[in-house]
Design an enzyme around this catalytic site. Structure first.
Site, PDB file in Angstrom:
ATOM      1  N   ALA A  25       0.695  -1.230  -0.045  1.00  0.00           N
ATOM      2  CA  ALA A  25       0.007   0.024  -0.029  1.00  0.00           C
ATOM      3  C   ALA A  25       0.876   1.305   0.119  1.00  0.00           C
ATOM      4  O   ALA A  25       0.388   2.351  -0.540  1.00  0.00           O
ATOM      5  CB  ALA A  25      -0.870  -0.013   1.303  1.00  0.00           C
ATOM      6  N   PHE A  36      -2.972   0.810   5.187  1.00  0.00           N
ATOM      7  CA  PHE A  36      -4.024   0.160   6.332  1.00  0.00           C
ATOM      8  C   PHE A  36      -3.229   0.438   7.489  1.00  0.00           C
ATOM      9  O   PHE A  36      -4.078   0.945   8.587  1.00  0.00           O
ATOM     10  CB  PHE A  36      -3.902  -1.326   6.128  1.00  0.00           C
ATOM     11  CG  PHE A  36      -4.930  -1.776   5.327  1.00  0.00           C
ATOM     12  CD1 PHE A  36      -5.994  -1.147   4.613  1.00  0.00           C
ATOM     13  CD2 PHE A  36      -5.243  -3.091   5.124  1.00  0.00           C
ATOM     14  CE1 PHE A  36      -6.961  -1.318   3.835  1.00  0.00           C
ATOM     15  CE2 PHE A  36      -6.087  -3.590   4.372  1.00  0.00           C
ATOM     16  CZ  PHE A  36      -6.973  -2.662   3.543  1.00  0.00           C
ATOM     17  N   HIS A 124      -3.825 -10.073  -4.191  1.00  0.00           N
ATOM     18  CA  HIS A 124      -4.985  -9.982  -3.263  1.00  0.00           C
ATOM     19  C   HIS A 124      -6.122  -9.068  -4.011  1.00  0.00           C
ATOM     20  O   HIS A 124      -6.953  -8.684  -3.598  1.00  0.00           O
ATOM     21  CB  HIS A 124      -4.589  -8.755  -2.197  1.00  0.00           C
ATOM     22  CG  HIS A 124      -3.844  -9.249  -0.987  1.00  0.00           C
ATOM     23  ND1 HIS A 124      -2.939  -8.501  -0.354  1.00  0.00           N
ATOM     24  CD2 HIS A 124      -3.480 -10.444  -0.718  1.00  0.00           C
ATOM     25  CE1 HIS A 124      -2.336  -9.190   0.666  1.00  0.00           C
ATOM     26  NE2 HIS A 124      -2.488 -10.365   0.206  1.00  0.00           N
ATOM     27  N   CYS A 135     -22.963 -17.256 -11.274  1.00  0.00           N
ATOM     28  CA  CYS A 135     -23.022 -17.556 -12.651  1.00  0.00           C
ATOM     29  C   CYS A 135     -21.854 -16.958 -13.436  1.00  0.00           C
ATOM     30  O   CYS A 135     -21.388 -17.215 -14.554  1.00  0.00           O
ATOM     31  CB  CYS A 135     -24.189 -16.917 -13.565  1.00  0.00           C
ATOM     32  SG  CYS A 135     -23.934 -14.846 -13.479  1.00  0.00           S
TER      33      CYS A 135
HETATM   34  P1  NAD Z   1       0.663  -1.682   5.215  1.00  0.00           P
HETATM   35  O1  NAD Z   1      -0.568  -0.783   5.102  1.00  0.00           O
HETATM   36  O2  NAD Z   1       0.413  -2.654   5.999  1.00  0.00           O
HETATM   37  O3  NAD Z   1       1.831  -0.990   5.271  1.00  0.00           O
HETATM   38  C1  NAD Z   1       2.281   0.177   4.316  1.00  0.00           C
HETATM   39  C2  NAD Z   1       3.857   0.226   4.657  1.00  0.00           C
HETATM   40  O4  NAD Z   1       4.143   1.438   3.628  1.00  0.00           O
HETATM   41  C3  NAD Z   1       4.109   0.879   5.904  1.00  0.00           C
HETATM   42  O5  NAD Z   1       5.028   0.197   6.599  1.00  0.00           O
HETATM   43  C4  NAD Z   1       4.492   2.278   5.821  1.00  0.00           C
HETATM   44  O6  NAD Z   1       5.378   2.719   6.480  1.00  0.00           O
HETATM   45  C5  NAD Z   1       5.097   2.185   4.158  1.00  0.00           C
HETATM   46  N1  NAD Z   1       4.608   3.553   3.433  1.00  0.00           N
HETATM   47  C6  NAD Z   1       3.500   4.195   3.500  1.00  0.00           C
HETATM   48  N2  NAD Z   1       3.748   5.279   2.752  1.00  0.00           N
HETATM   49  C7  NAD Z   1       5.051   5.104   2.185  1.00  0.00           C
HETATM   50  C8  NAD Z   1       5.647   5.837   1.060  1.00  0.00           C
HETATM   51  N3  NAD Z   1       4.970   7.168   0.429  1.00  0.00           N
HETATM   52  N4  NAD Z   1       6.808   5.329   0.751  1.00  0.00           N
HETATM   53  C9  NAD Z   1       7.475   4.327   1.448  1.00  0.00           C
HETATM   54  N5  NAD Z   1       6.647   3.867   2.430  1.00  0.00           N
HETATM   55  C10 NAD Z   1       5.582   3.857   2.657  1.00  0.00           C
HETATM   56  O7  NAD Z   1       0.292  -2.141   3.714  1.00  0.00           O
HETATM   57  P2  NAD Z   1       0.784  -3.497   3.181  1.00  0.00           P
HETATM   58  O8  NAD Z   1       2.076  -4.172   3.402  1.00  0.00           O
HETATM   59  O9  NAD Z   1       0.413  -3.445   1.491  1.00  0.00           O
HETATM   60  O10 NAD Z   1      -0.483  -4.769   3.687  1.00  0.00           O
HETATM   61  C11 NAD Z   1      -1.912  -4.222   3.608  1.00  0.00           C
HETATM   62  C12 NAD Z   1      -2.972  -4.722   2.655  1.00  0.00           C
HETATM   63  O11 NAD Z   1      -3.714  -3.903   2.426  1.00  0.00           O
HETATM   64  C13 NAD Z   1      -2.480  -5.395   1.478  1.00  0.00           C
HETATM   65  O12 NAD Z   1      -2.632  -7.004   1.657  1.00  0.00           O
HETATM   66  C14 NAD Z   1      -3.351  -4.665   0.421  1.00  0.00           C
HETATM   67  O13 NAD Z   1      -4.102  -5.658  -0.185  1.00  0.00           O
HETATM   68  C15 NAD Z   1      -4.077  -3.778   1.199  1.00  0.00           C
HETATM   69  N6  NAD Z   1      -4.276  -2.430   0.949  1.00  0.00           N
HETATM   70  C16 NAD Z   1      -4.253  -1.899  -0.566  1.00  0.00           C
HETATM   71  C17 NAD Z   1      -4.054  -0.696  -0.701  1.00  0.00           C
HETATM   72  C18 NAD Z   1      -4.036  -0.257  -2.178  1.00  0.00           C
HETATM   73  O14 NAD Z   1      -4.372  -1.087  -3.040  1.00  0.00           O
HETATM   74  N7  NAD Z   1      -3.502   0.898  -2.509  1.00  0.00           N
HETATM   75  C19 NAD Z   1      -4.282   0.450   0.110  1.00  0.00           C
HETATM   76  C20 NAD Z   1      -4.362  -0.146   1.604  1.00  0.00           C
HETATM   77  C21 NAD Z   1      -4.410  -1.391   1.700  1.00  0.00           C
END
Ligand code: NAD
Length: 260
Positions: A25, A36, A124, A135
């Site tokens: 994310a 998240f 995901h 269907c």
């Molecule tokens: P996560 O929210 O657990 O972690 C995100 C990580 O990214 C954090 O450690 C944070 O410090 C870091 N981060 C945030 N902004 C950043 C940036 N600009 N540059 C670098 N690092 C940054 O997310 P995850 O590990 O992807 O797991 C969460 C689940 O949430 C995933 O399975 C996903 O399916 C879902 N999700 C997806 C989206 C999306 O599609 N954009 C958004 C939210 C959650």
């Protein structure tokens, strides 16, 4: 992010032949989609235990609650645009460096930036699509949004089917997609450089991918704003914004015009 970290990552990228980038994310927060787990993220506002696959499948009330949330979150994804981080990965692919992106994201932004769909493995699912579970008719999520905005609380398949419509995302408690999982593991084990970008690495089995890569001999880089449980496995840690780091790395790879 320090210039020397970016230089080191650019050096690893230029020496690599087969790079796999694993995104979470954090690669999309700079496109305006909250992650998240950061403060102010989605889980600060909603209780994850309510939005499980079991609750969605188990009752109409569960589906109503799910779509109530989905109606508010989908517009955020719909209006988001790919950021320089997504675009840098497309450049990496054009340079012949990128084997694939394995993503936990559901926002379709890698494809919208220009990566071919067959280069993006979605662990995901994808929030821009939906499907009838009875269907299997495919629905654009956009169309479902129109129904929700018109007052439909629980979208059902068009008559005569009337089956349950579910977004093509993997919900908490739902089985992972087998083909994508196997393909991700295979690609992770076959790359020479594995780069994690913007993931807390706490969601399994996705978070095993960097460990598979490392186990098979790849160099592991983690680009993230905060610590992850796998930082001690990384050959290089870059603390910085996904967009800033990826754009700077790609910038160092591009041939510069020669001054005459
Ligand atoms: P996560 O929210 O657990 O972690 C995100 C990580 O990214 C954090 O450690 C944070 O410090 C870091 N981060 C945030 N902004 C950043 C940036 N600009 N540059 C670098 N690092 C940054 O997310 P995850 O590990 O992807 O797991 C969460 C689940 O949430 C995933 O399975 C996903 O399916 C879902 N999700 C997806 C989206 C999306 O599609 N954009 C958004 C939210 C959650």
């Amino acid at each position: 992010m320090t210039p020397s970290e970016v230089d080191r990552l650019a050096g690893l990228v230029s020496r690599a032949d087969r790079i796999v980038v694993f995104t979470g994310a954090g690669v999309s927060t700079e496109s305006g989609i909250p992650d998240f787990r950061s403060p102010g993220g989605v889980w600060d506002r909603f209780d994850p235990s309510e939005f499980t696959f079991q609750n969605f499948m188990g009752s109409e009330a569960g589906r109503r609650r799910y779509w109530e949330l989905g109606r508010t979150t989908f517009p955020v994804i719909r209006r988001a645009e790919p950021n320089p981080g997504h675009h840098a990965l497309v450049t990496l692919w054009r340079l012949g460096k990128l084997d694939c992106v394995i993503t936990q994201n559901i926002d379709n932004l890698h494809q919208r930036a220009g990566l071919p769909a067959d280069r993006v493995i979605e662990l995901h699912g994808n929030a821009t699509r939906a499907r009838c579970l009875a269907c299997e008719t495919a629905y654009e999520r956009e169309r479902i949004q129109e129904w929700l905005d018109a007052g439909v609380e629980v979208p059902m398949c068009d008559p005569p089917c009337g089956g349950i419509i579910k977004p093509r995302t993997i919900m908490f408690g739902e089985a992972m997609p087998r083909v994508e999982l196997e393909e991700s593991e295979r690609r992770a084990r076959a790359c020479d450089l594995f780069v994690v970008v913007g993931s807390s690495l706490v969601v399994y089995p996705a978070a095993y991918m960097p460990l598979h890569a490392k186990d098979a001999g790849a160099t592991l880089v983690i680009v993230n704003l905060t610590e992850t449980p796998h930082d001690n496995q990384a050959d290089l840690l870059v603390r910085g914004s996904a967009a800033g780091v990826l754009a700077s790395v790609v910038d160092r790879l591009q041939p510069r015009p020669v001054a005459r």
